[in-house]
Design a protein around this motif. Structure first.
Motif, PDB file in Angstrom:
ATOM      1  N   PHE A  59       0.871  -1.172   0.000  1.00  0.00           N
ATOM      2  CA  PHE A  59       0.000   0.000   0.000  1.00  0.00           C
ATOM      3  C   PHE A  59       0.908   1.222   0.000  1.00  0.00           C
ATOM      4  CE2 PHE A  59      -3.607  -2.368   2.155  1.00  0.00           C
ATOM      5  CZ  PHE A  59      -4.538  -2.114   1.162  1.00  0.00           C
ATOM      6  N   TYR A  60       0.541   2.255  -0.763  1.00  0.00           N
ATOM      7  CA  TYR A  60       1.311   3.495  -0.756  1.00  0.00           C
ATOM      8  C   TYR A  60       0.429   4.633  -1.234  1.00  0.00           C
ATOM      9  CZ  TYR A  60       1.621   3.486  -5.839  1.00  0.00           C
ATOM     10  OH  TYR A  60       1.313   3.527  -7.168  1.00  0.00           O
ATOM     11  N   VAL A  76      -0.945   6.737   8.860  1.00  0.00           N
ATOM     12  CA  VAL A  76      -1.803   5.877   8.049  1.00  0.00           C
ATOM     13  C   VAL A  76      -1.760   4.498   8.688  1.00  0.00           C
ATOM     14  CG1 VAL A  76      -2.193   4.848   5.782  1.00  0.00           C
ATOM     15  CG2 VAL A  76      -1.302   7.180   5.952  1.00  0.00           C
ATOM     16  N   GLU A  77      -2.934   3.912   8.916  1.00  0.00           N
ATOM     17  CA  GLU A  77      -2.977   2.569   9.490  1.00  0.00           C
ATOM     18  C   GLU A  77      -3.857   1.679   8.638  1.00  0.00           C
ATOM     19  OE1 GLU A  77      -4.513   3.230  13.483  1.00  0.00           O
ATOM     20  OE2 GLU A  77      -6.527   2.705  12.820  1.00  0.00           O
ATOM     21  N   ILE A  78      -3.459   0.404   8.546  1.00  0.00           N
ATOM     22  CA  ILE A  78      -4.289  -0.572   7.848  1.00  0.00           C
ATOM     23  C   ILE A  78      -4.833  -1.537   8.891  1.00  0.00           C
ATOM     24  CG2 ILE A  78      -3.100  -0.348   5.642  1.00  0.00           C
ATOM     25  CD1 ILE A  78      -1.646  -2.980   6.253  1.00  0.00           C
ATOM     26  N   THR A  87       1.128   0.330  10.673  1.00  0.00           N
ATOM     27  CA  THR A  87       1.005   1.778  10.552  1.00  0.00           C
ATOM     28  C   THR A  87       2.220   2.344   9.833  1.00  0.00           C
ATOM     29  OG1 THR A  87       2.076   2.198  12.678  1.00  0.00           O
ATOM     30  CG2 THR A  87      -0.325   1.997  12.695  1.00  0.00           C
ATOM     31  N   ALA A  88       2.045   3.538   9.289  1.00  0.00           N
ATOM     32  CA  ALA A  88       3.136   4.272   8.649  1.00  0.00           C
ATOM     33  C   ALA A  88       2.945   5.749   8.961  1.00  0.00           C
ATOM     34  CB  ALA A  88       3.120   4.052   7.137  1.00  0.00           C
ATOM     35  N   THR A  89       4.022   6.511   8.849  1.00  0.00           N
ATOM     36  CA  THR A  89       3.985   7.960   9.032  1.00  0.00           C
ATOM     37  C   THR A  89       4.431   8.611   7.733  1.00  0.00           C
ATOM     38  OG1 THR A  89       4.510   7.718  11.376  1.00  0.00           O
ATOM     39  CG2 THR A  89       4.870   9.888  10.407  1.00  0.00           C
ATOM     40  N   THR A  90       3.709   9.647   7.308  1.00  0.00           N
ATOM     41  CA  THR A  90       4.082  10.319   6.063  1.00  0.00           C
ATOM     42  C   THR A  90       5.399  11.070   6.243  1.00  0.00           C
ATOM     43  OG1 THR A  90       2.770  12.278   6.622  1.00  0.00           O
ATOM     44  CG2 THR A  90       1.703  10.593   5.271  1.00  0.00           C
ATOM     45  N   TRP A  96       3.605   8.001   1.980  1.00  0.00           N
ATOM     46  CA  TRP A  96       3.586   6.895   2.937  1.00  0.00           C
ATOM     47  C   TRP A  96       3.631   5.582   2.171  1.00  0.00           C
ATOM     48  CZ3 TRP A  96      -0.334   3.234   3.014  1.00  0.00           C
ATOM     49  CH2 TRP A  96      -1.448   3.524   2.220  1.00  0.00           C
ATOM     50  N   ARG A  97       4.095   4.535   2.849  1.00  0.00           N
ATOM     51  CA  ARG A  97       4.209   3.225   2.212  1.00  0.00           C
ATOM     52  C   ARG A  97       4.228   2.152   3.291  1.00  0.00           C
ATOM     53  NH1 ARG A  97       8.215   1.690  -2.605  1.00  0.00           N
ATOM     54  NH2 ARG A  97       8.322  -0.549  -2.308  1.00  0.00           N
ATOM     55  N   ILE A  98       3.488   1.067   3.049  1.00  0.00           N
ATOM     56  CA  ILE A  98       3.515  -0.097   3.935  1.00  0.00           C
ATOM     57  C   ILE A  98       3.794  -1.313   3.057  1.00  0.00           C
ATOM     58  CG2 ILE A  98       2.249  -1.518   5.579  1.00  0.00           C
ATOM     59  CD1 ILE A  98       0.598   0.978   6.297  1.00  0.00           C
ATOM     60  N   ASN A  99       4.961  -1.929   3.257  1.00  0.00           N
ATOM     61  CA  ASN A  99       5.407  -3.070   2.456  1.00  0.00           C
ATOM     62  C   ASN A  99       4.944  -4.390   3.055  1.00  0.00           C
ATOM     63  OD1 ASN A  99       6.963  -1.347   0.789  1.00  0.00           O
ATOM     64  ND2 ASN A  99       8.635  -1.404   2.260  1.00  0.00           N
ATOM     65  N   ASN A 100       5.037  -5.441   2.251  1.00  0.00           N
ATOM     66  CA  ASN A 100       4.826  -6.819   2.713  1.00  0.00           C
ATOM     67  C   ASN A 100       3.465  -7.023   3.369  1.00  0.00           C
ATOM     68  OD1 ASN A 100       7.524  -7.382   1.927  1.00  0.00           O
ATOM     69  ND2 ASN A 100       8.237  -6.602   3.877  1.00  0.00           N
ATOM     70  N   VAL A 101       2.420  -6.551   2.731  1.00  0.00           N
ATOM     71  CA  VAL A 101       1.062  -6.691   3.253  1.00  0.00           C
ATOM     72  C   VAL A 101       0.444  -7.950   2.652  1.00  0.00           C
ATOM     73  CG1 VAL A 101      -1.208  -5.607   3.436  1.00  0.00           C
ATOM     74  CG2 VAL A 101       0.859  -4.186   3.431  1.00  0.00           C
ATOM     75  N   ALA A 102      -0.137  -8.790   3.490  1.00  0.00           N
ATOM     76  CA  ALA A 102      -0.772 -10.021   3.017  1.00  0.00           C
ATOM     77  C   ALA A 102      -1.952  -9.696   2.097  1.00  0.00           C
ATOM     78  CB  ALA A 102      -1.245 -10.857   4.198  1.00  0.00           C
ATOM     79  N   VAL A 103      -2.210 -10.568   1.131  1.00  0.00           N
ATOM     80  CA  VAL A 103      -3.329 -10.406   0.205  1.00  0.00           C
ATOM     81  C   VAL A 103      -4.628 -10.295   1.002  1.00  0.00           C
ATOM     82  CG1 VAL A 103      -4.659 -11.592  -1.589  1.00  0.00           C
ATOM     83  CG2 VAL A 103      -2.156 -11.607  -1.679  1.00  0.00           C
ATOM     84  N   GLY A 104      -5.481  -9.343   0.632  1.00  0.00           N
ATOM     85  CA  GLY A 104      -6.760  -9.180   1.316  1.00  0.00           C
ATOM     86  C   GLY A 104      -7.289  -7.769   1.181  1.00  0.00           C
ATOM     87  N   THR A 105      -8.437  -7.538   1.803  1.00  0.00           N
ATOM     88  CA  THR A 105      -9.075  -6.223   1.803  1.00  0.00           C
ATOM     89  C   THR A 105      -8.916  -5.610   3.184  1.00  0.00           C
ATOM     90  OG1 THR A 105     -10.640  -6.918   0.112  1.00  0.00           O
ATOM     91  CG2 THR A 105     -11.241  -4.984   1.418  1.00  0.00           C
ATOM     92  N   TYR A 106      -8.580  -4.325   3.220  1.00  0.00           N
ATOM     93  CA  TYR A 106      -8.268  -3.628   4.460  1.00  0.00           C
ATOM     94  C   TYR A 106      -9.005  -2.302   4.527  1.00  0.00           C
ATOM     95  CZ  TYR A 106      -4.307  -6.836   4.671  1.00  0.00           C
ATOM     96  OH  TYR A 106      -3.526  -7.961   4.717  1.00  0.00           O
TER      97      TYR A 106
END
Length: 179
Positions: A59-60, A76-78, A87-90, A96-106
């Motif tokens: 996510f980014y 930003v939180e998923i 979570t990530a901070t801009t 912002w960017r959150i790497n390595n997120v499992a497949v799915g809807t958030y």
């Protein structure tokens, strides 16, 4: 404690002192890391830990203020349901960017002090990037009790403080802006 790179066939090896360890494996930004907890290494012995990594994604996006400038130091939180996953901070550019997120809807929520938070639904597909940008509206005034908010010059009266009121205020502001 230690790290290594796998061989072409996916195997790995490194020496460890006796003890109990967690073994974590990751590859790039698109895989959800694998973890094997409680691997026991005995004196003079060997241990095997088969780690499975799952397809994932990233996510980014950017956070903007209502005037179009970028918003730094926002959060930003998923989450899935009530479980906040990451979570990530801009940065100074609002990125912002959150790497390595499992497949799915958030549910992806952007928030910053002094701004009305915003939540969007986002989906991670296998080995893919998913961009979500947010524009947050400034809360420029507020009073406890019977709440009075002024959102970028539009005055709103709310009878009770809370996130529902703030979200409705943001929606009303958007309706006013489009009128």
């Amino acid at each position: 404690i230690r790290s290594t790179t796998t061989a072409a066939d996916g195997t790995y090896r490194f020496g460890m002192d006796p003890g109990t360890y967690d073994v974590k494996a990751g590859y790039g930004y698109l895989y959800s890391p694998g973890l094997v907890e409680g691997v026991v290494v005995t004196a003079g012995g060997a241990a095997t830990a088969n780690v499975t990594m799952n397809d994932g994604g990233v996510f980014y996006g950017y956070l903007f203020k209502s005037d179009g400038t970028r918003l730094a130091s926002a959060t930003v939180e998923i989450s899935q349901g009530t479980d906040v996953k990451r979570t990530a901070t801009t940065n100074s550019s609002g990125y912002w960017r959150i790497n390595n997120v499992a497949v799915g809807t958030y549910d992806v929520k952007a928030s910053a002090t002094g701004y009305v938070s915003q939540t969007k639904s986002g989906t991670i597909n296998a080995n893919a990037y998913s961009r979500l940008d947010f524009t947050l509206v400034v809360v420029t005034a507020g009073v406890m009790g019977n709440e009075v908010y002024q959102l970028d010059g539009v005055t709103l009266l709310a009878l009770q403080e809370g996130p529902v009121i703030r979200n409705r205020a943001a929606a009303l502001f958007a309706e006013t802006e489009n009128a």
